[in-house]
Design an enzyme around this catalytic site. Structure first.
Site, short mmCIF file in Angstrom:
data_model
loop_
_atom_site.label_atom_id
_atom_site.label_comp_id
_atom_site.label_asym_id
_atom_site.label_seq_id
_atom_site.Cartn_x
_atom_site.Cartn_y
_atom_site.Cartn_z
N ASN A 210 0.75 -1.00 -0.20
CA ASN A 210 0.19 0.07 0.32
C ASN A 210 0.75 1.25 -0.18
OD1 ASN A 210 0.91 0.89 2.71
ND2 ASN A 210 -0.24 -1.54 3.66
N LYS A 289 9.58 -17.22 -10.22
CA LYS A 289 8.19 -15.64 -10.17
C LYS A 289 7.75 -16.81 -11.83
CE LYS A 289 9.29 -12.20 -13.07
NZ LYS A 289 10.47 -11.34 -14.66
N ASP A 306 -5.25 -9.96 12.78
CA ASP A 306 -5.71 -8.50 12.80
C ASP A 306 -4.14 -8.06 14.16
OD1 ASP A 306 -6.24 -5.93 14.31
OD2 ASP A 306 -8.24 -6.09 13.07
N LYS A 337 -15.02 0.64 14.25
CA LYS A 337 -13.79 0.02 14.89
C LYS A 337 -13.80 0.04 15.74
CE LYS A 337 -12.30 0.01 10.96
NZ LYS A 337 -11.32 0.61 9.80
O1 C5P Z 1 -9.53 -2.16 10.31
P1 C5P Z 1 -8.51 -1.52 9.81
O2 C5P Z 1 -7.38 -2.35 8.69
O3 C5P Z 1 -9.51 -0.85 8.68
O4 C5P Z 1 -8.43 -0.94 11.01
C1 C5P Z 1 -7.47 0.03 11.36
C2 C5P Z 1 -6.25 0.13 12.51
O5 C5P Z 1 -6.10 -2.06 12.86
C3 C5P Z 1 -4.89 -0.16 12.20
O6 C5P Z 1 -4.39 0.74 14.00
C4 C5P Z 1 -4.18 -0.59 12.14
O7 C5P Z 1 -3.17 -0.63 12.12
C5 C5P Z 1 -5.09 -2.44 12.83
N1 C5P Z 1 -4.73 -3.44 12.16
C6 C5P Z 1 -3.59 -4.59 12.82
N2 C5P Z 1 -3.80 -5.87 11.86
C7 C5P Z 1 -4.16 -5.90 11.05
C8 C5P Z 1 -4.62 -4.81 10.30
C9 C5P Z 1 -4.99 -3.49 10.75
O8 C5P Z 1 -3.51 -4.29 13.72
N3 C5P Z 1 -4.25 -6.96 9.96
#
Ligand code: C5P
Length: 397
Positions: A210, A289, A306, A337
């Site tokens: 990203n 590749k 997460d 969230k």
């Molecule tokens: O659910 P979303 O990705 O929008 O949430 C964003 C928050 O969650 C940010 O603080 C990001 O650093 C954290 N995040 C995380 N692990 C993930 C996805 C998001 O810690 N796999």
């Protein structure tokens, strides 16, 4: 490091040979983010050109208490009020003596009397003059009035003598000024911050990632260090320099970031999840590749863990701050969230606005916790970070 960001520094240059170093002092202060204006005494003018100071400070050099034009624009009272800090560097023996007596016979001495800003002086003179009883007592008197003395160095002097009295190095003068603005709101606390994007391999060449630059996370790292916290960074893909005063663990993928966080989370007081973590990764990483002619035409994805939600579930969890980058229904998505991940606060970014967020140097955010929902107006990411850290310190520590 921008520890003088948005700070207004009035540099007083008085009559010492070391005045030739004053343009460099202006530079070092600017490097730390300060806006600098210069007041020069008649003695200072003997040793350095006003033109150099004017060009480097990008402001008119002020030198005359009786300048009619100056009184209409930036006269002595305005200059005194304008400054967040006044630094006299070099401070000659004569200027130091004048400060002791509260004289107001030129612009610099008058500004010093008229200012409520902190005054720092960097003495610079011959070693015998510096060692004199009069100078020792003068400096003692100024210290008792809360003037900060930037101690001179020891070494060879312009006159050929060797001893104490050399002007402190420009970089040290700038840093000592910056240290005055440190807040100790997180003193003794341990902070872990995730920063940057993650890279999810498809094959040895391609990946999913990203646009995260890491700027917001690194600004938070500066702010935590300034606030006195012991700071650890888990850093993914970034396009900026790393804060050298933090302990840093470099990672590539979301899984590596998860492991690095979990291995270092015990005993942290605060976890700031600023990284743009990929929600999904390719289910299989091809060892070779993938060829154009390959039969693979789509990539199967599986969900990453997460990290923030996992830390929030820990028994002895630290204070947890998440980020939400949203393009629509900003506040309600962020509140959702906050609840879902069970964190203590969410910093909401509106990424539909290209002037702020992601790669930009500026940001505008909302600080959302169970009890508070506050907008932090558009500003540099460093200032935003400092405001966020102050709020975290105020609400949670
Ligand atoms: O659910 P979303 O990705 O929008 O949430 C964003 C928050 O969650 C940010 O603080 C990001 O650093 C954290 N995040 C995380 N692990 C993930 C996805 C998001 O810690 N796999």
């Amino acid at each position: 490091m921008n520890t003088l960001t948005n700070k207004r520094v009035l540099l007083g240059v008085s009559g010492s040979i070391a005045a030739y170093k004053s343009p460099d002092i202006v530079r070092r202060l600017q490097d730390l983010g300060a806006e600098v204006r210069v007041v020069i005494t008649s003695g200072g003018r003997e040793f350095v050109s006003e033109r150099s100071l004017q060009t480097i400070s990008k402001n008119k050099v002020h030198d005359n208490l009786w300048d009619k034009d100056a009184e209409l624009s930036m006269g002595h009272i305005e200059l005194a009020k304008w400054a967040d800090i006044v630094i006299i560097a070099p401070a000659s023996a004569n200027t130091i003596a004048k400060l002791c007596h509260g004289k107001a016979d030129d612009l610099l001495s008058t500004v010093i009397l008229a200012t409520s800003a902190t005054v720092m002086i960097a003495p610079s003179m011959n070693q015998q003059m510096y060692a004199s009883l009069a100078m020792k007592e003068n400096l003692q008197l100024l210290k008792s009035r809360n003037v900060i003395i930037i101690e001179p160095g020891f070494g060879e002097q312009a006159c050929g003598d060797v001893g104490e009295g050399r002007l402190a190095e420009p970089i040290d003068i700038a840093q000592q000024a910056a240290e005055l603005f440190l807040s100790n709101s997180l003193s003794g606390k341990k902070v872990l911050i995730t920063i940057g994007g993650t890279i999810e391999a498809i094959d040895p060449v391609r990946f999913i990632s990203n646009h995260s630059s890491g700027k917001m996370g690194m600004s938070l790292a500066h702010a935590c260090i300034q606030a006195g916290a012991k700071t650890t960074l888990v850093v993914g893909s970034i396009s900026i320099e790393v804060e050298r005063r933090a302990e840093t663990i470099f990672v590539t993928s979301a899984s590596e970031m998860y492991d690095a966080v979990m291995n270092n989370i015990t005993s942290q007081d605060l976890f700031i999840s600023c990284a743009a973590v990929a929600d999904y990764r390719p289910s299989k990483v091809s060892l070779n590749k993938i060829k154009k002619t390959s039969s693979i035409k789509s990539i199967q994805l599986i969900e990453n863990k997460d990290i923030l939600a996992s830390v929030c579930k820990l028994k002895d969890k630290p204070i947890c701050i998440g980020f939400a980058a949203e393009t629509e229904n900003l506040i309600s998505n962020a509140k959702h969230k906050l609840k879902n991940k069970k964190c203590d606060a969410i910093i909401l970014n509106d990424i539909s606005n290209s002037e702020i967020g992601l790669k930009s140097d500026e940001n505008e955010v909302h600080f959302i916790s169970e009890k508070n929902s506050e907008k932090i107006d558009k500003n540099s990411k460093q200032i935003i970070a400092e405001i966020i850290i102050n709020k975290i310190a105020k609400y949670f520590f």
